[in-house]
Design an enzyme around this catalytic site. Structure first.
Site, short mmCIF file in Angstrom:
data_model
loop_
_atom_site.label_atom_id
_atom_site.label_comp_id
_atom_site.label_asym_id
_atom_site.label_seq_id
_atom_site.Cartn_x
_atom_site.Cartn_y
_atom_site.Cartn_z
N ASP A 353 0.84 -1.19 0.00
CA ASP A 353 0.00 0.00 0.00
C ASP A 353 0.88 1.25 0.00
O ASP A 353 1.86 1.33 0.74
CB ASP A 353 -0.89 -0.03 1.25
CG ASP A 353 -1.79 1.17 1.36
OD1 ASP A 353 -2.65 1.35 0.48
OD2 ASP A 353 -1.64 1.94 2.34
N GLU A 389 1.72 -0.43 -4.99
CA GLU A 389 0.80 0.66 -5.32
C GLU A 389 1.71 1.88 -5.47
O GLU A 389 2.16 2.44 -4.47
CB GLU A 389 -0.22 0.88 -4.21
CG GLU A 389 -1.22 1.97 -4.56
CD GLU A 389 -2.19 2.27 -3.43
OE1 GLU A 389 -3.36 2.60 -3.73
OE2 GLU A 389 -1.79 2.21 -2.25
#
Length: 715
Positions: A353, A389
């Site tokens: 993330d 990401e």
């Protein structure tokens, strides 16, 4: 209850015979404890008995800023925490407060959760310069001593090559919470995901990996609790070694570790890899006004990036703080966690993330940062799937295409282009061609391959597929933020009506658009990722930021499965087509005539009249259709695959298409037709004009000329 009311440490833990590994390590007759803190003056190990009473033992200072000790008779299931005595000096970046019970950063399991109270905050209410003296123990979770002898049997990683992978993003709780085939006691748990009824759906679809939304122990935000909501998505990690205890059907005293391992073993037995969505970029402690639960009270400056005045936190994540992987303690923590999940929990990869924040050095993103170099040289992590990401919320934080070889990336440009093309935005055909073929503009240099591109149209963050074709605007009122949260850049199209409708024409168009988007995704070069539930028609009623919605809005409605059986079968057919034909999952970028000197091209681009596209055709802003010829030429020594012709028609009317002249000696059948899925298998006259439906995808499967004839590439 004040800190003075809690007994001070009256005894010292026994010394360890050799330096103990960080965390709690039971040995059969006792447990060795060790924690890092470069600022501590003393550290108390706090043990809790079955009645909840706290017993403190002083740890001993050791080399390398380690505090350690061994306690006889303590074994798995024992709950514990730490209290760190040291400077409270926010101006110097130090926030030690022994009134706060702290989680072990290396705890393998966590019991309980946070009960919000002023006592969980390190600073006094209304006076950030003064420490809060109330004891936090009644309101915070406990670390749990754990070690098990789990029988993995003959478990081994499926080791699916990245090019052959189809990723399915799901939420552990939401996937099975309403599944009628999973026993009620197991729904919404690790055991539920590992149940045969859940596995059957995944296997039938033909996906190769599940990407689990965060399963590290996380915290439900104070602001959400005040609104009667919860952190459903889980992007507020506090325990990087501990499976989140609320997803366990077996209890939270360590059995969640065994249950998680059982889930992984079951998924592997079904041929499915397990990829974890991990949140190392920030923690649940938030900004300076957030709670003191772990890292902040142990060694604030060793774990977080601080501003120049040291009082505040650099926030490149939008969550109040940023973990400082440029510093050895934080970097070691992250690396130890990753290796633990691979070696001890048998997971097959990670999706990071806001990974751009992990690649920051002092400020800017650096592809040679300490974290990225550490991962790149690690013998354990180099053999698993690594997905970034590739952005964060800090300055210059959009890093799509900038990660080093060995990494794949969520390709946000793919998502945006494919959405734009199918909603009819002009001048998208050139960009669509690049995205269909693996985004060589992003990944074609430095030794990277098409597999660096994780292609997706929908993900947990944003509209579901059903909502993408049913809403022009977000509808997040249920989140309690005045519909201000969530992105306004949805690139969606409601097909003429906002939200639910009974109009059959609109419903038919929406169904076709869903098939168009899924077909584009699964026929593109790169690695496709499907959002769990899209094949079931899952809707969140236009909520594009359902991070706090733990209920029927986000739980998959399996009762809708019968009504969406055709769509699930369509997805399964696409997955099977991709699996059976290497031309859709090449290891190298496709080459057109210009790259091959005009011979043996892998791909050709054609106008609907069958002529090769020229510069004027690519520049035509009005163009909303393209014909793609895939020759099926060998890729890295593989045998020839069959040729295919792909027609993508985003025009709102029927399109007349003629096959290119080089394709006419072959025989062709319909492999995919999103305007009429039942048309699959129909033979096509290569000399006749084809009628391609409005806003639809047509894929033709070719058979080569008879043996002995000359092979012709599609150029």
């Amino acid at each position: 209850m004040s800190a003075a009311a809690v007994p001070a440490a009256r005894a010292a833990a026994a010394p360890v015979s050799s330096p103990a590994a960080l965390g709690a390590r039971p040995d059969g007759s006792g447990t060795a404890f060790a924690v890092f803190s470069s600022v501590a003056e003393d550290v108390d190990l706090c043990l809790f008995d079955e009645t909840g009473a706290e017993h403190r033992l002083a740890l001993r200072a050791a080399e390398g800023y380690r505090w350690e000790g061994r306690v006889e008779g303590v074994g798995p299931g024992t709950r514990y925490g730490y209290r760190v005595h040291g400077p409270w000096d926010p101006a110097a970046g130090a926030r030690c407060n022994p009134a706060k019970l702290l989680l072990d950063p290396y705890a393998r399991a966590v019991a309980g959760g946070v009960r919000w109270h002023q006592a969980v905050h390190g600073a006094a209410a209304g006076d950030p310069g003064r420490p809060d003296d109330d004891d936090s123990a009644p309101y915070v979770p406990r670390s749990v001593v754990w070690a098990d002898d789990f029988d993995w049997g003959n478990d081994g990683p499926p080791a699916t090559p990245l090019a052959d992978s189809i990723v399915y993003e799901l939420h552990v709780k939401g996937f099975t919470r309403l599944h009628p085939g999973v026993p009620e006691a197991l729904r919404g748990t690790y055991a539920g995901l590992g149940h045969p009824a859940a596995l059957e759906h995944l296997v039938r679809l033909g996906v190769t990996a599940v990407e689990l939304m965060p399963v590290h122990q996380f915290v439900h935000d104070e602001a959400l609790a005040a609104r009667g909501l919860e952190n459903y998505w889980g992007y507020q990690s506090i325990g990087f070694f501990a499976p989140h205890n609320e997803y366990s059907a077996s209890g939270d005293r360590g059995a969640q570790v065994v249950e998680f391992k059982g889930m992984v073993r079951a998924l592997h037995a079904a041929g499915l890899e397990v990829i974890l969505d991990v949140v190392f970029n920030h923690t649940a402690e938030g900004g300076a006004d957030g709670p003191t639960l772990c890292f902040r009270g142990i060694d604030n400056a060793a774990y977080y990036r601080l501003t120049d005045d040291l009082r505040s936190y650099v926030d490149d994540t939008g969550c109040g703080n940023t973990v400082d992987t440029h510093r050895p303690p934080a970097l070691r923590l992250v690396m130890d966690s990753l290796r633990y999940w691979v070696e001890e929990m048998h997971v097959d990869g990670f999706r990071f993330d806001l990974a751009a924040s992990l690649g920051r050095a002092e400020s800017d993103f650096d592809p040679h940062s300490a974290f990225l170099q550490a991962v790149g040289q690690d013998p354990v992590l180099s053999r698993v799937k690594l997905i970034a990401e590739p952005w964060d919320t800090g300055w210059g934080g959009y890093e799509v295409g900038d990660f080093p070889p060995g990494w794949s990336e969520w390709n946000g440009m793919y998502r945006d282009t494919v959405r734009d093309f199918w909603r009819g935005v002009p001048e998208t055909v050139p960009d669509l061609a690049t995205r269909l073929t693996g985004s060589s503009d992003l990944y074609g240099q430095g030794g990277r391959r098409p597999t660096a591109s994780i292609n997706f149209v929908t993900a947990h963050d944003g509209f579901t597929l059903a909502d993408l074709v049913a809403y022009d605007r977000k509808h997040n009122e249920a989140n309690g933020e005045g519909n201000r949260d969530g992105t306004d850049d949805n690139r969606s199209w409601n097909c003429g009506v906002e939200g639910p409708t009974a109009d059959p024409a609109v419903l038919g168009l929406r169904a076709r658009q869903r098939r168009n988007l899924l077909a584009t995704l699964l026929l593109s070069q790169g690695v496709p990722m499907i959002l769990g539930g899209d094949e079931l028609g899952h809707t969140q009623a236009g909520n594009n930021n359902a991070y706090c919605q733990d209920g029927p809005l986000t739980w998959l409605d399996w009762s809708a499965r019968e009504g969406e059986a055709d769509l699930s079968a369509f997805v399964a057919d696409l997955c099977r087509l991709r699996r059976d034909h290497r031309v859709f999952r090449r290891r190298r970028f496709l080459r057109g005539p210009a790259a091959t000197g005009g011979t043996r091209a892998d791909i050709g681009w054609f106008r609907p009249d069958g002529a090769l596209m020229g510069p004027d055709d690519w520049a035509a802003g009005y163009a909303r259709a393209v014909v793609v010829g895939l020759s099926g030429l060998a890729d890295e020594g593989d045998a020839f695959d069959d040729p295919f012709l792909l027609v993508l028609n985003a025009w709102w009317e029927r399109l007349a298409v003629r096959l290119p002249g080089v394709a006419r000696p072959m025989s062709w059948t319909v492999a995919v037709d999103t305007s009429d899925p039942a048309d699959a298998g129909r033979a096509v006259d290569p000399a006749a004009e084809l009628a391609v439906g409005p806003r639809s995808v047509l894929l033709l499967h070719g058979a080569r000329p008879a043996a002995g004839s000359t092979h012709s590439s599609l150029r």
